[in-house]
Design a protein around this motif. Structure first.
Motif, PDB file in Angstrom:
ATOM      1  N   SER A  53       0.823  -1.207   0.000  1.00 60.39           N
ATOM      2  CA  SER A  53       0.000   0.000   0.000  1.00 60.39           C
ATOM      3  C   SER A  53       0.860   1.260   0.000  1.00 60.39           C
ATOM      4  CB  SER A  53      -0.938  -0.001   1.210  1.00 60.39           C
ATOM      5  OG  SER A  53      -0.198  -0.076   2.419  1.00 60.39           O
ATOM      6  N   SER A  54       1.930   1.269   0.794  1.00 55.62           N
ATOM      7  CA  SER A  54       2.798   2.452   0.857  1.00 55.62           C
ATOM      8  C   SER A  54       3.495   2.690  -0.478  1.00 55.62           C
ATOM      9  CB  SER A  54       3.829   2.300   1.973  1.00 55.62           C
ATOM     10  OG  SER A  54       4.637   1.151   1.769  1.00 55.62           O
ATOM     11  N   SER A  80      -7.953  -6.152  -5.538  1.00 52.40           N
ATOM     12  CA  SER A  80      -8.605  -7.459  -5.647  1.00 52.40           C
ATOM     13  C   SER A  80      -8.105  -8.425  -4.588  1.00 52.40           C
ATOM     14  CB  SER A  80      -8.366  -8.058  -7.039  1.00 52.40           C
ATOM     15  OG  SER A  80      -8.947  -7.261  -8.037  1.00 52.40           O
ATOM     16  N   GLY A  81      -6.999  -8.060  -3.920  1.00 49.28           N
ATOM     17  CA  GLY A  81      -6.416  -8.932  -2.904  1.00 49.28           C
ATOM     18  C   GLY A  81      -5.647 -10.079  -3.506  1.00 49.28           C
ATOM     19  N   SER A  82      -5.024  -9.829  -4.671  1.00 47.80           N
ATOM     20  CA  SER A  82      -4.284 -10.891  -5.354  1.00 47.80           C
ATOM     21  C   SER A  82      -3.112 -11.368  -4.518  1.00 47.80           C
ATOM     22  CB  SER A  82      -3.770 -10.390  -6.704  1.00 47.80           C
ATOM     23  OG  SER A  82      -4.837 -10.034  -7.530  1.00 47.80           O
ATOM     24  N   GLU A  93      -3.721  -5.526   2.789  1.00 45.94           N
ATOM     25  CA  GLU A  93      -4.831  -5.163   3.673  1.00 45.94           C
ATOM     26  C   GLU A  93      -6.179  -5.687   3.176  1.00 45.94           C
ATOM     27  OE1 GLU A  93      -1.677  -1.913   4.226  1.00 45.94           O
ATOM     28  OE2 GLU A  93      -2.411  -3.229   2.639  1.00 45.94           O
ATOM     29  N   PHE A  94      -6.394  -5.635   1.874  1.00 51.24           N
ATOM     30  CA  PHE A  94      -7.657  -6.112   1.305  1.00 51.24           C
ATOM     31  C   PHE A  94      -7.802  -7.619   1.490  1.00 51.24           C
ATOM     32  CE2 PHE A  94      -6.816  -2.173  -0.927  1.00 51.24           C
ATOM     33  CZ  PHE A  94      -8.063  -1.565  -0.960  1.00 51.24           C
ATOM     34  N   GLU A 105      -8.820  -4.087  14.328  1.00 56.71           N
ATOM     35  CA  GLU A 105      -7.575  -3.460  13.874  1.00 56.71           C
ATOM     36  C   GLU A 105      -7.363  -3.637  12.370  1.00 56.71           C
ATOM     37  OE1 GLU A 105      -6.246  -6.080  17.254  1.00 56.71           O
ATOM     38  OE2 GLU A 105      -8.234  -5.538  16.549  1.00 56.71           O
ATOM     39  N   GLU A 106      -7.690  -4.849  11.865  1.00 50.38           N
ATOM     40  CA  GLU A 106      -7.513  -5.117  10.444  1.00 50.38           C
ATOM     41  C   GLU A 106      -8.473  -4.280   9.611  1.00 50.38           C
ATOM     42  OE1 GLU A 106      -5.139  -6.519   9.210  1.00 50.38           O
ATOM     43  OE2 GLU A 106      -4.398  -8.125  10.488  1.00 50.38           O
TER      44      GLU A 106
END
Length: 253
Positions: free
Chosen positions: A38-39, A175-177, A203-204, A220-221
Motif C-alpha cells: 500500500s505504501s 482485488s487482494g491478489s 490489507e484487502f 484493527e484489520e
C-alpha cells in the motif's frame, strides 16, 4: 528504453531539453518501483502526480507545440481520458468498500446489530468489484498490444505506459491478489525460512480472509484497511486533478 526530446538548431548539435530530462528522471524512478504494498502504490501515485505536472509544463513549451501534429494531440487526449476513467473506476470501488466497512465496524464496536447481514453485503459487494477489476485488467492487457507511436515525443507514450502499469498494480492490489514480489522469490531461494505469499497478504486480502469467519474478524484489520483505502483515495484524487490540468493544456494547443 531511454526516451528523449531534443531541440535542434542549424548551428548546434541536438541536445535534450531540461524539462524532458527531468521527465526522464521521473520515469526512471517509476519504472524501478515494482513492489505492490500500500505504501509503495501510494508513493507511486504521488510520483505520477508529479510526472503529469511536469508533462503539463512540457506541453506548454512552444517547441513541444511545434512538434505535435493533430494526430499526436488526439492520441494524448485519448490517453488522458483513458487514465481519468481508470481513476474514476478505482475511486468508485474504494468508496463502495469504505461504506461497507463502516457498517461492519459500527456493528463490531457497538456489539449490536446484524453482523452476519453486513458481512454478507460486504462479501457480495467485494465479489462484484473483483469481477469489475478483473474486467478492467483484461482490457488494459489487450490495449497494451496496440501500437501507440508518439515519436518524436516518445516521452508521452512512456508516461502513459507507466501510469497504466500502476493502475494494473492498483486493481490487482484492490482485488487482494496473492502475488509474490520478486524479492520474496529471491528470499525463498536464498533462505531456509519459509517465505510465503500468504505472509505478504495485503490489507484487502487480510480482511477478505478474516471476514469469512465473523469470530476472527479483528477491528484493527478493518481499521488498517480503512486507512489504506483513504490513502489510496487521496492519491488518486490528487492524480486526477493533475491529469485534468494536463488535459486542459493539451486542449489549449
Amino acid at each position: 528504453m531511454a526516451v528523449s526530446f531534443h531541440v535542434r538548431s542549424k548551428s548546434y548539435p541536438s541536445r535534450q531539453h531540461p524539462q524532458a530530462a527531468h521527465v526522464n528522471e521521473q520515469l526512471t524512478r517509476l519504472r524501478s518501483s515494482e513492489t505492490a504494498s500500500s505504501s509503495s502504490i501510494c508513493q507511486r501515485l504521488i510520483n505520477l502526480q508529479d510526472l503529469h505536472d511536469s508533462l503539463e509544463k512540457m506541453i506548454r513549451l512552444s517547441v513541444t507545440n511545434q512538434a505535435l501534429s493533430q494526430d499526436k494531440i488526439e492520441k494524448l487526449l485519448d490517453g488522458s481520458i483513458k487514465i481519468l476513467d481508470l481513476c474514476n473506476i478505482a475511486k468508485d470501488g474504494l468508496s463502495q468498500m469504505k461504506e461497507s466497512l463502516k457498517e461492519i465496524q459500527s456493528v463490531v464496536r457497538r456489539k449490536r446489530g446484524d453482523l452476519s447481514a453486513e458481512v454478507k453485503k460486504y462479501i457480495s459487494s467485494r465479489n462484484i468489484l473483483k469481477k469489475s477489476f478483473q474486467k478492467v485488467l483484461r482490457s488494459l492487457k489487450t490495449s497494451q498490444n496496440k501500437n501507440n507511436n508518439y515519436e518524436p515525443l516518445a516521452v508521452f507514450g512512456e508516461a502513459e505506459a507507466v501510469t497504466i502499469a500502476l493502475f494494473e498494480s492498483l486493481f490487482s492490489f484492490m482485488s487482494g491478489s496473492k502475488s509474490c514480489s520478486k524479492w520474496s522469490m529471491v528470499s525463498k531461494m536464498m533462505s531456509q525460512s519459509k517465505v510465503t505469499c500468504e505472509a505478504e497478504a495485503n490489507e484487502f486480502k487480510r480482511v477478505d480472509l478474516e471476514i469469512q469467519s465473523e469470530k476472527s474478524l479483528k477491528v484493527e484489520e478493518v481499521h488498517n484497511l480503512e486507512s489504506c483505502i483513504q490513502d489510496l483515495e487521496d492519491g488518486i484524487e490528487s492524480l486526477s486533478k493533475s491529469l485534468i490540468k494536463y488535459r486542459v493544456s493539451i486542449l489549449n494547443i
